[in-house]
Design an enzyme around this catalytic site. Structure first.
Site: not given
Ligand code: SF4
Length: 449
Positions: A2, A30, A105-106, A240, A246, A288, A350-351, A387, A438, A441
């Site tokens: 968001c 969003g 957001n989150g 993140c 992206y 992207s 591509d991203d 994620c 992070c 993913c």
């Molecule tokens: S899991 Fe991936 S998309 Fe989710 S917060 Fe971590 S790095 Fe970002």
């Protein structure tokens, strides 16, 4: 994902149009609903929200006439709670200590457990968003001032939350102790702004002041900014990394790192780790993948062309009523320029690959347009894990790279070659220490609950 945007002016001002413009700049975060809450001249909260894009749900003309000292806004893309007007934000409530509006957001990873506990103590929830948990937690802290109740409530949350709120007539912004989602502060004259991304400060001519730090709560009133810390010790940060790959706009700067620069570096690194000896031309999948492709081309010394054109008017809500339209799939959005790629061996950047279906269709339409060989280069590691922190990636069973190794995935998408970056390449390109980012993913390394 968001987008949130807030404004605090020292006196009643026409700043709601700023809020509208800020949300417009965050529209990519969003598209399901948009809303704003502001304080009127009597100190009461006013709200405007609706389903759809910013221009469809908010009345710019009316907002431009209003005056306020404090306002917040939100654009929503649901990852927790369904797409419904009940879940459109900001949420607001009146409790014994006054009126509150909050936007978030989150994803709060312990929201379900907190909700169960609150319900067992009599709370009745009106929405299915994580955000409402914050309001109920605050309402259960009757002995505390609203700001202390907020600090205590936020300290109980796990996971990702960048929030803005109107509490006691003040603009309050907070970022979770792990720093998952971005949040920045800007200023124009004596008006303060808080936004998910710095691109939203640019549109209102505000200067970038700084990022809200992980675990920080910022309170802004009468042109003064006060900073508090949440009493939660994060062992490490989880900013993140997918924001750089992206999610964020390339004209944003997150935690001192330009998103454009990171994407360019990802492309350059890809050219080093995944060269293509027979490549004659580099192109990016818009939008992207384009900056990564520029980076790849600059490092590999291959020519770059904008050989795929995007129709910018096809939104996420594009309806596919007939089989003919459905079968066109990604071609509705993207169209290759045949004259540029015909008979050539092309490197396509591509991203990321999530489900793999878009890449498969892209390879097919590039071959149909006459490309002799299609070499796919992905400017991020394979997405193998879902994620949990507010991005709508599918479960592992729908993630192409979780089900297939790189060779099987190459075969599935139909490319002549396929190559990804690895996690260390991503970390180096962002330029933040690994323990600040992070990468769950990609790596499966989640925040320990
Ligand atoms: S899991 Fe991936 S998309 Fe989710 S917060 Fe971590 S790095 Fe970002």
């Amino acid at each position: 994902m968001c987008g949130i945007f807030g404004v605090s002016a020292p006196r009643m001002s026409s700043v709601l149009e700023d809020l509208y413009l800020g949300l417009y700049a965050l529209q990519h975060r969003g598209q399901e609903s948009a809303g704003i809450a502001w304080l009127d001249g009597k100190g009461n909260l006013e709200l405007q929200k609706g389903m759809g894009l910013v221009h469809a749900c908010l009345n710019q003309e009316e907002l431009a006439k209003e005056r306020t000292k404090c306002a917040i806004g939100h654009v929503r893309y649901s990852t927790a709670g369904e797409s419904n007007i009940i879940n459109a934000q900001p949420l607001h409530a009146t409790y014994s200590k006054g009126q509150i509006a909050v936007a978030h957001n989150g994803n709060i990873t312990n929201a379900r457990a907190l909700k169960r506990d609150l319900e067992s103590r009599g709370a009745i929830f009106q929405s299915t968003t994580d955000t409402e948990v914050i309001l109920h937690l605050m309402a259960h802290e009757q002995s505390l001032s609203p700001i202390d109740a907020l600090v205590k409530s936020l300290s109980k949350l796990r996971g990702a939350f960048s929030i803005i709120a109107i509490i006691e007539g003040r603009l309050v912004a907070a970022r979770d102790p792990w720093g998952f989602r971005p949040l920045v502060i800007g200023k124009r004259d004596d008006v303060y702004y808080v936004a998910s991304e710095s691109c939203a400060l640019d549109i209102v001519n505000a200067d970038f002041v700084r990022d809200v730090a992980p675990g920080e709560i910022v309170i802004i009133e009468e042109g003064k900014l006060e900073s508090l810390n949440m009493p939660v010790k994060a062992e490490r940060h989880f900013r993140c990394s997918f924001e750089y790959v992206y999610l964020a706009r390339p004209d944003s700067v997150i935690d001192d790192k330009s998103v454009y620069d990171v994407r360019f570096k990802l492309g350059q690194r890809l050219a080093c780790t995944c060269p293509c000896s027979e490549g004659e031309l580099v192109l990016g999948m818009p939008d992207s993948g384009t900056i990564g492709a520029l980076g790849y081309a600059s490092k590999s010394k291959l020519p770059f062309e904008m050989a795929v054109v995007k129709n910018r008017y096809v939104g996420r809500t594009f309806i596919q009523p007939t089989q003919r339209v459905r079968s066109l799939g990604v071609q509705i959005k993207l169209n290759p320029i045949k004259g540029l790629i015909k008979g050539k061996s092309i490197v396509v950047v591509d991203d990321s690959i999530v489900r793999g279906t878009t890449s498969k269709m892209a390879v097919k339409f590039l071959r149909d347009a006459g490309a002799m060989r299609v070499h796919l280069r992905i400017a991020s590691p394979p997405v193998k894990f879902p994620c949990l922190y507010g991005i709508d990636t599918p479960t592992s069973s729908d993630l192409a790279a979780a089900k297939m190794d790189v060779e099987a995935l190459r075969d599935y998408v139909g490319a002549d070659s396929l190559c990804f970056l690895d996690v260390s390449d991503l970390v180096c390109s962002v330029g933040l220490p690994e323990e600040e980012l992070c990468t769950a993913c990609f790596s499966g390394l989640y925040l320990k609950e």
